[in-house]
Design an enzyme around this catalytic site. Structure first.
Site, PDB file in Angstrom:
ATOM      1  N   CYS A   1      49.288  33.098  49.948  1.00  0.00           N
ATOM      2  CA  CYS A   1      48.355  33.404  51.024  1.00  0.00           C
ATOM      3  C   CYS A   1      47.161  32.114  50.950  1.00  0.00           C
ATOM      4  O   CYS A   1      46.226  32.449  51.295  1.00  0.00           O
ATOM      5  CB  CYS A   1      47.617  34.495  50.419  1.00  0.00           C
ATOM      6  SG  CYS A   1      48.709  35.954  50.208  1.00  0.00           S
TER       7      CYS A   1
ATOM      8  N   CYS B   1      46.693  32.041  45.292  1.00  0.00           N
ATOM      9  CA  CYS B   1      48.093  32.147  45.137  1.00  0.00           C
ATOM     10  C   CYS B   1      49.020  31.412  46.199  1.00  0.00           C
ATOM     11  O   CYS B   1      48.530  31.289  47.285  1.00  0.00           O
ATOM     12  CB  CYS B   1      48.709  33.817  45.396  1.00  0.00           C
ATOM     13  SG  CYS B   1      47.912  34.715  43.962  1.00  0.00           S
TER      14      CYS B   1
ATOM     15  N   CYS C   1      48.160  43.959  46.972  1.00  0.00           N
ATOM     16  CA  CYS C   1      48.630  42.868  46.182  1.00  0.00           C
ATOM     17  C   CYS C   1      47.474  42.456  45.271  1.00  0.00           C
ATOM     18  O   CYS C   1      47.855  42.129  44.108  1.00  0.00           O
ATOM     19  CB  CYS C   1      49.328  41.885  46.959  1.00  0.00           C
ATOM     20  SG  CYS C   1      50.025  40.529  46.186  1.00  0.00           S
ATOM     21  N   CYS C   2      46.320  41.963  45.855  1.00  0.00           N
ATOM     22  CA  CYS C   2      45.188  41.459  45.195  1.00  0.00           C
ATOM     23  C   CYS C   2      44.878  42.479  44.055  1.00  0.00           C
ATOM     24  O   CYS C   2      44.181  42.191  42.956  1.00  0.00           O
ATOM     25  CB  CYS C   2      44.121  41.146  46.197  1.00  0.00           C
ATOM     26  SG  CYS C   2      44.349  39.468  46.907  1.00  0.00           S
TER      27      CYS C   2
ATOM     28  N   CYS D   1      39.394  38.520  47.674  1.00  0.00           N
ATOM     29  CA  CYS D   1      40.388  38.977  46.845  1.00  0.00           C
ATOM     30  C   CYS D   1      39.955  40.457  46.430  1.00  0.00           C
ATOM     31  O   CYS D   1      40.871  41.431  46.326  1.00  0.00           O
ATOM     32  CB  CYS D   1      41.121  38.377  45.762  1.00  0.00           C
ATOM     33  SG  CYS D   1      39.627  38.049  44.362  1.00  0.00           S
TER      34      CYS D   1
END
EC number: 1.8.4.10
Length: 373
Positions: free
Chosen positions: A338, A335, A254-255, A361
């Protein structure tokens, strides 16, 4: 670069399972100009390895992939040396074409001639330009970082920042900011030196609403005139995280999708990136230096030796706006998916990716392989 050819019928050439020992496949390759490699399982990567080794060892014949392959693997097939793929019954050619072209940049070398993003950066820096000086090479940046770290060993943040922005160095600089809990300190120093300096903000699509409002407030109050909102590539996001839930199953992926890749695209051409990282934030940053080189770019960390108290003193002394979530215990803000408040006794970044084996990240970790499509 040629597209991956899509075949609706089976080829009559020699066929080998990707589980076949390399020696047998190489022996066959010496006597034929076509090979078909059959994947027995979608997750079996041995076919990619076979193709790559054959190409690296000089095989110039036609390589065709068959069996259990997916449109998501189109680009990997092409980059590892396949020329074509036998489509399974009912396969949609449009989907295969879309997935083959879903990515605009390569992040690692392969047997194909495609330039990586890092090589594109180098080419951009080396391109003739009568108005701009030729950018320094990575070796020159390493030497520059060593020299500046020695000369400015005890220098304050302003001096470090001024040195990075010195026109005589020939650097093209920008800053990276999350507009998080401590961001106002660095952005205030930048605004005093050059309010027009580009500031890159990674708009992941999953920020707290308070962060987005704070970005607007801080940008206006400091007079920053070039804050650049960088978003994930729409096609990549649609293919890789259409439901916005990738963070649940693979936070690194995702990062990579929302931060690492967009930052790499947005900073092509810059030779210096200013960050707000500090040694006190967590153990992985304990040895942070004011100047370092990452992926051929000078990273400048003016606040490397600032403690939390120094940040607080600066914010108070200059009456800078505070991120509204700080008073709720968020000492490092990413975010909303998280990030949690920090508990008493924890370090400032303990609320990031809590419960995961993850502390960064990825944008400050250097070159990484892209997530699988």
């Amino acid at each position: 670069m040629p597209e991956l050819q899509l075949l609706d019928s089976l080829h009559n050439g020699p066929r080998f399972s990707v589980t076949t020992p390399l020696e047998e496949v190489e022996a066959a390759a010496a006597t034929t100009d076509v090979l078909v490699l059959e994947f027995d399982a979608f997750r079996d990567g041995r076919g990619f390895s076979l193709a790559s080794v054959l190409r690296e060892r000089g095989y110039t014949g036609r390589l065709i992939a068959a069996g259990k392959v997916l449109p998501d693997q189109a680009r990997h097939l092409r980059r590892t040396g396949f020329d074509a793929v036998e489509l399974n019954p009912g396969a949609d050619q449009a989907t295969w074409r879309r997935m083959d072209g879903a990515f605009s940049a390569a992040y690692q070398d392969a047997v194909d001639p495609e330039l990586t993003i890092w090589e594109r950066r180098a080419a951009a820096r080396a391109a003739p330009n009568a108005e701009l000086p030729i950018a320094p090479t990575e070796a020159e940046l390493e030497a520059l970082a060593d020299r500046l770290n020695t000369e400015l060993e005890s220098a304050d943040a302003v001096t470090i920042l001024k040195a990075a922005l010195d026109p005589s160095l020939g650097l093209k600089a920008a800053a990276i900011s999350s507009f998080g809990a401590e961001s106002a300190a660095l952005l205030h120093l930048i605004a005093k030196e050059d309010a027009a300096l580009p500031v890159v903000f990674l708009e992941t699509g999953q920020h707290f609403f308070q962060t987005l409002q704070y970005r607007k407030q801080l940008t206006e109050s400091l007079g920053l005139s070039d804050v650049r909102l960088v978003t994930p590539d729409a096609a990549e996001k649609a293919d890789l995280d259409a439901r916005d839930d990738l963070w649940k199953t693979d936070a690194d992926a995702c990062c990579d999708l929302r931060k690492t890749r967009p930052l790499a695209r947005a900073t092509v051409g810059f030779t210096a990136l200013i960050t707000g990282r500090k040694r006190h934030q967590n153990a992985t940053r304990a040895a942070l230096k004011p100047f370092e080189v990452l992926d051929g770019v000078l990273r400048v960390n003016p606040l490397a030796d600032w403690a939390a108290e120094d940040i607080e003193d600066h914010l108070t002394a200059h009456a800078l706006p505070r991120h509204p979530l700080v008073e709720q215990g968020y000492l490092s803000i990413g975010c909303h998916t998280c990030t949690r408040p920090v508990q008493e006794g924890e370090d400032a970044r303990a609320g990031r990716w809590s419960g995961m084996d993850k502390t960064e990240c990825g944008i400050h970790l250097g070159r990484r392989e892209p997530i699988a499509a």
